[in-house]
Design an enzyme around this catalytic site. Structure first.
Site, PDB file in Angstrom:
ATOM      1  CB  CYS A 129      28.737 -25.153 122.987  1.00  0.00           C
ATOM      2  SG  CYS A 129      29.169 -26.657 122.088  1.00  0.00           S
ATOM      3  CG  HIS A 233      26.247 -27.446 126.166  1.00  0.00           C
ATOM      4  ND1 HIS A 233      25.532 -26.625 125.336  1.00  0.00           N
ATOM      5  CD2 HIS A 233      27.091 -28.148 125.370  1.00  0.00           C
ATOM      6  CE1 HIS A 233      25.901 -26.818 124.085  1.00  0.00           C
ATOM      7  NE2 HIS A 233      26.857 -27.744 124.076  1.00  0.00           N
ATOM      8  CD  GLU A 235      23.286 -24.903 127.305  1.00  0.00           C
ATOM      9  OE1 GLU A 235      24.330 -24.491 127.843  1.00  0.00           O
ATOM     10  OE2 GLU A 235      23.287 -25.662 126.312  1.00  0.00           O
TER      11      GLU A 235
END
Ligand code: MN
Length: 259
Positions: A129, A233, A235
């Site tokens: 990001c 993202h 994660e």
């Protein structure tokens, strides 16, 4: 009566005193959003993803001098650049747009020092990001300060959906690190950003793009420095039915395990 002490972190057998699991510096931010006191902060999803991949994350705060960044990178095996606030436009030679969000110049400077040190030492970098943005700035590129007001016909990149909601397509270049990590060349991703890479820094190559042309992934092309950077993202996708995003952390861990 007290219960028995937890044993999980208490193992004094000699064979358990040393671990060869790769360690990674994970950049964090600092702000006063919680209760007014200035605190260091990182979304825990990064920790979960890295631990799931067999890595040991070590949180790196914004430091008051570059010494902390150099010490961290010389001791740890890799670098993870995480999401967060907008990079200070003065660092890429632009006046601040009215649409540019708040910056944290201490964090910016710390991350630039981490990147320069990782480059010098050849340590692998995973950038997420804000990660590709500060990476691009550190290497001499610029940013789009606000996609909606600067890019005609852009998709909605700053989603208000759930963190794991896939909201736009990304086309990934054949033969890239991202393609190998994900195992696919056309995926849908989550998206929480209003800025993106503008002019690309020398040495970087675009390896993923949204249908509107916004850069969603880059890597290093000049030598074998391992850099995988994505604008979305991964994660947040630990529970996703698709293995794509976990593949990114797996690829990073495999590179680190090779030493
Ligand atoms: Mn996006």
């Amino acid at each position: 009566m007290s219960s028995a002490p937890a044993q999980v972190f208490v193992d004094s057998r000699p064979s358990h005193r040393v671990s060869t699991a790769p360690t990674v510096a994970v950049s964090a931010t600092s702000d006063t959003r919680l209760g007014g006191a200035h605190r260091v902060r990182l979304n825990s999803a990064y920790i979960t993803s890295l631990e799931n991949a067999g890595l040991v994350p070590v949180i790196i705060p914004p430091f008051s001098s570059h010494v902390g960044a150099l010490a961290a990178m010389s001791r740890l095996d890799g670098l993870v650049l995480t999401g967060g606030e907008d990079v200070d436009p003065s660092l890429y030679g632009q006046p601040r747009s009215a649409k540019c969000g708040e910056s944290n110049i201490t964090r910016d400077r710390t991350e630039i020092a981490l990147i320069e040190s990782a480059r010098e030492l050849g340590k692998p970098v995973l950038a997420i990001c804000r990660g590709p943005q500060i990476l691009n700035v550190a290497l001499g590129g610029t940013l789009i300060q606000d996609i909606d007001s600067e890019v005609t016909g852009a998709l909605a990149h700053n989603s208000e959906n759930d963190r794991d909601s896939r909201v736009h397509d990304v086309a990934i270049e054949q033969g890239s690190l991202i393609a190998a990590a994900i195992g696919s060349r056309n995926i849908r991703v989550n998206s929480f950003h209003h800025q993106s890479i503008g002019d690309l820094a020398p040495g970087l190559r675009v390896t993923a793009k949204a249908p509107d042309g916004i850069i969603e992934g880059v890597e290093w092309e000049l030598d074998n420095w391992w850099v995988l950077a994505v604008q979305w993202h991964p994660e947040e996708m630990n529970e996703s039915p698709e293995p794509w995003d976990r593949g990114i952390f797996k690829a990073f861990a495999e590179r680190l395990s090779r030493g």
